[in-house]
Design an enzyme around this catalytic site. Structure first.
Site, PDB file in Angstrom:
ATOM      1  CE1 TYR A  79      -3.173   2.933   0.461  1.00 54.81           C
ATOM      2  CE2 TYR A  79      -3.515   2.290   2.734  1.00 54.81           C
ATOM      3  CZ  TYR A  79      -3.806   3.113   1.671  1.00 54.81           C
ATOM      4  OH  TYR A  79      -4.742   4.111   1.815  1.00 54.81           O
ATOM      5  CB  CYS A  80       0.929   4.289   0.182  1.00 56.98           C
ATOM      6  SG  CYS A  80       1.547   5.990   0.139  1.00 56.98           S
ATOM      7  CG  LEU A  81       5.562   5.915   0.883  1.00 56.89           C
ATOM      8  CD1 LEU A  81       6.446   6.567   1.924  1.00 56.89           C
ATOM      9  CD2 LEU A  81       5.817   6.517  -0.469  1.00 56.89           C
TER      10      LEU A  81
END
Length: 579
Positions: free
Chosen positions: A309-311
């Protein structure tokens, strides 16, 4: 004779750190150079200036005719000069259509329209500088909106007259409470109703690994049998993992477990000054690689559905590319939620990322050893200043209405720090150099390439994402030949992911490009992919099921002490509670 220490090395770092604190870590040189570039090129563009003068004259005529109509002196049926954008709710109340507030809000919208024209299409202005000046103009306009002041906001004035000023009294108390909480470092009002381990992050499980950077949580099964392949979730380290395990009704982790998946999730440590030298390689080794080794030991002989998720998704993509390079075939699939792998067009967050800005952050991080959570939160607030700042201030301090805290808002206030070295490497190598998509991001001293990643991939982009714009997320289609199933969901970076079945007004689009399939541009994809009502979660679990082995496997034990992974503590562990 004592050895001379260069003054630049001994003096400048302290001066730069002080300068960073004075400017809230936002480089005035970066902003100044952008405005200078814009002003200098506008000065040598007489045609553009004439166009802007003509636009201003035309707007003044429109406003005068509208004013005459409101006084009964002009032609009837004349429409307002400017209609606010559909997403702008500042002037939606009918009170804004009465004199003199109609003139105020129309003047504001016309000024906004003029500045949009003034900062666009100026000959010779560098693209980054053009975007920065347009953003800066929007920030000033948002600050000076007539809706932000009591005496120019008809809704607030009516409320004040009706309540005899009680709304302002409540608002002042809310302001004092917020100020006190900010000074003391306490969470916002209402967050105390969402305690980690009591109200949120309550899916049962055990911590089965703890090192200096992560705790790995294995969740207890709720079905008599499970799918053979476990799911490993790599959340972003910029935020605490329980965005994916909020309240029981909207916990993605609980939903996965209820669908018969064995779920593991990383919980990142909230770093301190002692962790200043942790870098991207450490996040890979102590994070993804350590977690994957534990999952392989607890669920032996099974490939893994890896999810980021995301980074965390960016880090997972890096890890996957390194695994392919090294002949490691332990993954079954890869899933990326709102995660960028190409940073050539990072969206509005890129406005805060250039050499001057990063150098300023590095100077401050050199003293503290980390980037504070409030520094990053401030940047995110500026991206959506009206939604996240001014509308809240108007509602609370002028109208005296405090919005009830919910689990997502409480989680958003529970932010984390970032180690100095890691954050510097992340900004420079990914944002500035775009090293991952260009094939010169090094893992273990050697470059990795996403061109090599051929595991079936599920991607989620969110329609109104200001952090990882969906068109940027979509660019993995250009980098990897893998089968890619792309889902575009309504909502933003967080709310679009926390999109449980039954959530009102949710929708998504879904399409699979086969391995080595024909490329569709994002706009073509959007125009030709049907919108579906509801949550994308069932579509993802259907996809996981289609890429899994025969179901009906007995759930594994929670941890495996004989392999060095005993159950150390109950979920959610201790790292997630660190402040």
């Amino acid at each position: 004779m004592a050895e001379w220490i260069p003054a630049a090395r001994s003096i400048d770092p302290h001066v730069h750190a002080t300068w960073a604190r004075l400017w809230a870590s936002l480089s005035p040189e970066s902003m100044g150079s952008a405005w200078l570039d814009w002003a200098a090129h506008l000065a040598t563009s007489p045609g553009k200036r004439l166009d802007l003068l003509h636009l201003a004259s035309e707007q003044a005529t429109q406003l005068a005719m509208y004013l005459a109509q409101t006084w009964g002196m002009g032609p009837a049926g004349l429409r307002a000069p400017v209609e606010p954008p559909a997403q702008d709710r500042r002037f939606a109340d009918p009170a804004w259509q009465r004199w003199p507030f109609n003139l105020l809000h129309q003047s504001f919208l016309l000024q906004q329209q003029w500045w949009e024209a003034a900062t666009a299409d100026v000959w010779g202005v560098e693209k980054h500088h053009r975007d920065v000046t347009a953003f800066g103009a929007r920030q000033w306009l948002d600050l000076l909106s007539p809706g932000n002041l009591l005496w120019t906001n008809p809704v607030a004035l009516e409320r004040t007259l009706r309540e005899g000023g009680a709304n302002l009294q409540r608002g002042f108390m809310y302001f004092l409470d917020d100020l006190s909480r900010a000074w003391s470092g306490r969470p916002p009002a209402g967050a105390e109703n969402f305690v980690v381990g009591r109200d949120v992050a309550v899916t049962p499980g055990k911590v089965v690994l703890r090192n200096r950077l992560i705790e790995l949580i294995q969740y207890a099964p709720t079905t008599p049998s499970v799918h053979p392949e476990p799911v490993l979730i790599v959340p972003a380290w910029i935020m605490k993992y329980y965005i994916l395990d909020l309240s029981p009704h909207n916990s993605l982790i609980r939903y996965l477990v209820s669908q018969g998946h064995t779920v593991f999730c990383i919980s990142w440590k909230n770093p301190t000054a002692e962790d200043r030298d942790l870098g991207m390689q450490d996040y890979l080794d102590l994070g993804v690689r350590a977690a994957l080794a534990a999952v392989n030991a607890i669920v032996p002989g099974r490939k893994v559905h890896a999810t980021g998720y995301c980074l965390g998704g960016t880090l997972l993509a890096i890890a996957a590319a390194a695994m392919v390079r090294d002949g490691d075939e332990r993954l079954a699939t890869m899933t990326l939620f709102a995660a960028q792998t190409d940073f050539s067009e990072p969206g509005e967050l890129g406005l805060f990322i250039d050499e001057s800005e990063i150098s300023l952050l590095e100077a401050q991080m050199a003293e503290t050893g980390y980037l504070r959570a409030d520094q990053m939160a401030g940047a995110f607030q500026m991206l959506r200043s009206y939604d996240l700042l001014y509308s809240r201030m108007v509602n609370e301090y002028l109208l005296g209405e405090r919005r009830p805290m919910n689990d997502l808002m409480a989680w958003n206030a529970d932010a984390t720090r970032m180690p100095a070295r890691m954050h510097s490497e992340y900004l420079r190598q990914l944002f500035l150099e775009d090293a991952l998509s260009e094939g010169h991001f090094n893992v273990d001293g050697r470059p990795v390439s996403l061109v090599d990643v051929e595991w079936p991939t599920f991607m989620v982009g969110t329609l109104t994402d200001h952090v990882a714009p969906w068109r940027s997320v979509y660019k993995l289609h250009l980098l990897s030949p893998a089968e890619i199933t792309f889902a575009l969901t309504s909502g933003g970076h967080n709310a679009g992911i926390v999109s449980e079945p039954g959530h009102p007004r949710r929708s998504y689009r879904l399409r699979t490009r086969p391995a080595n399939g024909t490329y569709l541009s994002p706009d073509e994809w959007l125009a030709t992919t049907e919108e579906r009502p509801g949550s994308w979660w069932p579509a993802w679990t259907d996809w996981l099921r289609a890429h899994s082995g025969t179901p009906g496997v007995a759930p594994p034990s929670l941890g495996t002490p004989e392999q060095g992974y005993p159950a150390l503590a109950d979920a959610p562990g201790q790292y997630v509670r660190e402040r």
